[in-house]
Motif scaffolding. Structure first.
Motif, PDB file in Angstrom:
ATOM      1  N   GLU A 178       2.210   2.480   3.975  1.00  0.00           N
ATOM      2  CA  GLU A 178       2.832   3.688   3.428  1.00  0.00           C
ATOM      3  C   GLU A 178       2.327   3.968   2.011  1.00  0.00           C
ATOM      4  O   GLU A 178       2.034   5.108   1.652  1.00  0.00           O
ATOM      5  CB  GLU A 178       4.349   3.528   3.429  1.00  0.00           C
ATOM      6  CG  GLU A 178       5.091   4.746   2.892  1.00  0.00           C
ATOM      7  CD  GLU A 178       6.596   4.532   2.847  1.00  0.00           C
ATOM      8  OE1 GLU A 178       7.299   5.455   2.404  1.00  0.00           O
ATOM      9  OE2 GLU A 178       7.066   3.448   3.249  1.00  0.00           O
ATOM     10  N   TYR A 179       2.228   2.910   1.216  1.00  0.00           N
ATOM     11  CA  TYR A 179       1.720   3.045  -0.156  1.00  0.00           C
ATOM     12  C   TYR A 179       0.289   3.570  -0.140  1.00  0.00           C
ATOM     13  O   TYR A 179      -0.052   4.508  -0.867  1.00  0.00           O
ATOM     14  CB  TYR A 179       1.810   1.685  -0.844  1.00  0.00           C
ATOM     15  CG  TYR A 179       0.959   1.517  -2.079  1.00  0.00           C
ATOM     16  CD1 TYR A 179       1.361   2.025  -3.308  1.00  0.00           C
ATOM     17  CD2 TYR A 179      -0.251   0.832  -2.021  1.00  0.00           C
ATOM     18  CE1 TYR A 179       0.586   1.859  -4.440  1.00  0.00           C
ATOM     19  CE2 TYR A 179      -1.033   0.654  -3.151  1.00  0.00           C
ATOM     20  CZ  TYR A 179      -0.615   1.178  -4.363  1.00  0.00           C
ATOM     21  OH  TYR A 179      -1.390   1.010  -5.474  1.00  0.00           O
ATOM     22  N   LEU A 187       3.677  -5.411   5.782  1.00  0.00           N
ATOM     23  CA  LEU A 187       2.668  -4.438   6.197  1.00  0.00           C
ATOM     24  C   LEU A 187       3.134  -2.987   6.126  1.00  0.00           C
ATOM     25  O   LEU A 187       2.410  -2.143   5.591  1.00  0.00           O
ATOM     26  CB  LEU A 187       2.179  -4.770   7.608  1.00  0.00           C
ATOM     27  CG  LEU A 187       1.110  -3.838   8.174  1.00  0.00           C
ATOM     28  CD1 LEU A 187      -0.137  -3.845   7.297  1.00  0.00           C
ATOM     29  CD2 LEU A 187       0.759  -4.242   9.612  1.00  0.00           C
ATOM     30  N   PRO A 188       4.322  -2.619   6.646  1.00  0.00           N
ATOM     31  CA  PRO A 188       4.682  -1.193   6.639  1.00  0.00           C
ATOM     32  C   PRO A 188       4.683  -0.556   5.247  1.00  0.00           C
ATOM     33  O   PRO A 188       4.089   0.514   5.072  1.00  0.00           O
ATOM     34  CB  PRO A 188       6.075  -1.178   7.289  1.00  0.00           C
ATOM     35  CG  PRO A 188       6.055  -2.373   8.192  1.00  0.00           C
ATOM     36  CD  PRO A 188       5.285  -3.419   7.437  1.00  0.00           C
ATOM     37  N   ARG A 248      -8.413  -2.330   9.680  1.00  0.00           N
ATOM     38  CA  ARG A 248      -8.021  -1.421  10.759  1.00  0.00           C
ATOM     39  C   ARG A 248      -6.728  -0.674  10.425  1.00  0.00           C
ATOM     40  O   ARG A 248      -6.585   0.515  10.699  1.00  0.00           O
ATOM     41  CB  ARG A 248      -7.830  -2.212  12.059  1.00  0.00           C
ATOM     42  CG  ARG A 248      -7.607  -1.335  13.287  1.00  0.00           C
ATOM     43  CD  ARG A 248      -7.418  -2.198  14.514  1.00  0.00           C
ATOM     44  NE  ARG A 248      -6.134  -2.889  14.495  1.00  0.00           N
ATOM     45  CZ  ARG A 248      -5.858  -3.963  15.216  1.00  0.00           C
ATOM     46  NH1 ARG A 248      -6.790  -4.516  15.974  1.00  0.00           N
ATOM     47  NH2 ARG A 248      -4.669  -4.509  15.178  1.00  0.00           N
ATOM     48  N   PHE A 249      -5.772  -1.366   9.799  1.00  0.00           N
ATOM     49  CA  PHE A 249      -4.480  -0.758   9.514  1.00  0.00           C
ATOM     50  C   PHE A 249      -4.550   0.293   8.406  1.00  0.00           C
ATOM     51  O   PHE A 249      -3.854   1.307   8.451  1.00  0.00           O
ATOM     52  CB  PHE A 249      -3.458  -1.828   9.107  1.00  0.00           C
ATOM     53  CG  PHE A 249      -3.069  -2.764  10.220  1.00  0.00           C
ATOM     54  CD1 PHE A 249      -2.854  -2.302  11.505  1.00  0.00           C
ATOM     55  CD2 PHE A 249      -2.900  -4.114   9.972  1.00  0.00           C
ATOM     56  CE1 PHE A 249      -2.493  -3.164  12.532  1.00  0.00           C
ATOM     57  CE2 PHE A 249      -2.543  -4.991  10.987  1.00  0.00           C
ATOM     58  CZ  PHE A 249      -2.340  -4.519  12.264  1.00  0.00           C
ATOM     59  N   ILE A 250      -5.370   0.051   7.395  1.00  0.00           N
ATOM     60  CA  ILE A 250      -5.324   0.884   6.188  1.00  0.00           C
ATOM     61  C   ILE A 250      -6.417   1.949   6.163  1.00  0.00           C
ATOM     62  O   ILE A 250      -6.241   3.006   5.566  1.00  0.00           O
ATOM     63  CB  ILE A 250      -5.408  -0.007   4.928  1.00  0.00           C
ATOM     64  CG1 ILE A 250      -4.153  -0.881   4.844  1.00  0.00           C
ATOM     65  CG2 ILE A 250      -5.553   0.823   3.663  1.00  0.00           C
ATOM     66  CD1 ILE A 250      -4.149  -1.833   3.663  1.00  0.00           C
ATOM     67  N   ASN A 251      -7.543   1.710   6.809  1.00  0.00           N
ATOM     68  CA  ASN A 251      -8.649   2.662   6.753  1.00  0.00           C
ATOM     69  C   ASN A 251      -8.235   4.032   7.292  1.00  0.00           C
ATOM     70  O   ASN A 251      -7.479   4.135   8.255  1.00  0.00           O
ATOM     71  CB  ASN A 251      -9.839   2.142   7.552  1.00  0.00           C
ATOM     72  CG  ASN A 251     -11.091   2.958   7.303  1.00  0.00           C
ATOM     73  OD1 ASN A 251     -11.574   3.030   6.182  1.00  0.00           O
ATOM     74  ND2 ASN A 251     -11.606   3.584   8.348  1.00  0.00           N
ATOM     75  N   ASP A 293       1.864  -6.781  -8.444  1.00  0.00           N
ATOM     76  CA  ASP A 293       2.617  -7.159  -7.247  1.00  0.00           C
ATOM     77  C   ASP A 293       3.736  -6.150  -7.014  1.00  0.00           C
ATOM     78  O   ASP A 293       4.937  -6.441  -7.178  1.00  0.00           O
ATOM     79  CB  ASP A 293       3.191  -8.570  -7.406  1.00  0.00           C
ATOM     80  CG  ASP A 293       2.158  -9.643  -7.116  1.00  0.00           C
ATOM     81  OD1 ASP A 293       0.972  -9.306  -6.922  1.00  0.00           O
ATOM     82  OD2 ASP A 293       2.529 -10.831  -7.106  1.00  0.00           O
ATOM     83  N   SER A 294       3.339  -4.950  -6.639  1.00  0.00           N
ATOM     84  CA  SER A 294       4.304  -3.890  -6.353  1.00  0.00           C
ATOM     85  C   SER A 294       3.596  -2.812  -5.554  1.00  0.00           C
ATOM     86  O   SER A 294       2.368  -2.815  -5.430  1.00  0.00           O
ATOM     87  CB  SER A 294       4.857  -3.285  -7.649  1.00  0.00           C
ATOM     88  OG  SER A 294       3.927  -2.374  -8.216  1.00  0.00           O
ATOM     89  N   PHE A 295       4.385  -1.889  -5.052  1.00  0.00           N
ATOM     90  CA  PHE A 295       3.837  -0.690  -4.445  1.00  0.00           C
ATOM     91  C   PHE A 295       4.259   0.544  -5.242  1.00  0.00           C
ATOM     92  O   PHE A 295       4.437   1.633  -4.684  1.00  0.00           O
ATOM     93  CB  PHE A 295       4.257  -0.577  -2.977  1.00  0.00           C
ATOM     94  CG  PHE A 295       3.646  -1.630  -2.097  1.00  0.00           C
ATOM     95  CD1 PHE A 295       2.282  -1.847  -2.079  1.00  0.00           C
ATOM     96  CD2 PHE A 295       4.446  -2.434  -1.294  1.00  0.00           C
ATOM     97  CE1 PHE A 295       1.714  -2.828  -1.276  1.00  0.00           C
ATOM     98  CE2 PHE A 295       3.886  -3.415  -0.484  1.00  0.00           C
ATOM     99  CZ  PHE A 295       2.522  -3.605  -0.472  1.00  0.00           C
TER     100      PHE A 295
END
Length: 205
Positions: A156-157, A151-152, A184-187, A128-130
């Motif tokens: 970014e991660y 989400l942001p 859609r956001f991460i691809n 549970d981290s980035f």
């Protein structure tokens, strides 16, 4: 190496006849626990650590000091690791990264320790981290929901980690619509994203 995703945050890795289980929590299917040779646990929350089922296995566990405190009766079966630790678990080479769980409400057990694991310099599980690994990886496991999620920083991660592919985890709270939105956001063309159904296995080179 084979990677099988189970519900929420648990993944099972298989190589040379050995099985490594990462974050077997309360949502994890029983099949994930079969024939396990070693276990990695990123932190102490129940969706990442099913204490009773883990105690019922005869397998060594690598984790942080907070989790080790919950498993104290297991004695030498539990090995404490921290940021920078390098070790071998059932034949898998592992590096540990980070120290802190992402911030959520304090009544939900945070702050607490959280350590990410890079396995075989190929699969990275951040818990549970980035927290980012310091090297290129083949498969980056990206948390995509949860009480601490935003989400942001997730996008970014995913963009910052130099991975061949990304796979969504920590996803039990999402509907089918929500999972599609994360696709859609991460691809990205240079970092294709996969949302795997529980029990799905993929090859990791």
């Amino acid at each position: 190496m084979k990677l099988t995703k189970y519900t929420h945050a648990c993944v099972r890795l298989e190589k040379d006849g050995k099985v490594l289980l990462v974050d077997p929590g309360s949502f994890t299917e029983d099949a994930a626990f079969e024939g396990v040779d070693a276990i990695l646990v990123t932190h102490e929350h129940q969706d990442h650590l099913d204490v009773d089922r883990v105690k019922g296995l005869d397998a060594p566990i690598w984790t942080n000091a907070g989790v080790a405190g919950q498993l104290g009766e297991l004695g030498e079966r539990v090995q404490i690791v921290a940021d920078g630790s390098v070790f071998e678990a059932a034949g898998f080479a592992v590096r540990a990264y980070g120290k802190d769980h992402a911030i959520i409400l304090p009544e939900w057990g945070v702050p607490c320790e959280n350590v990410g694991f890079l396995i075989e310099d190929a699969v990275y599980h951040p818990g549970d981290s980035f927290t980012r690994p310091d090297r290129k990886v083949h498969t980056n496991l990206v948390p995509i929901s949860g009480p601490w999620f935003a989400l942001p920083p997730a996008v970014e991660y995913a963009r910052a980690v130099d991975a061949v592919q990304t796979i969504g985890i920590h996803d039990a709270l999402l509907s089918t619509i929500g999972q599609g939105m994360m696709q859609r956001f991460i691809n990205a063309d240079d970092r294709p994203y996969q949302q795997l159904e529980p029990g799905t296995t993929v090859e990791v080179n």
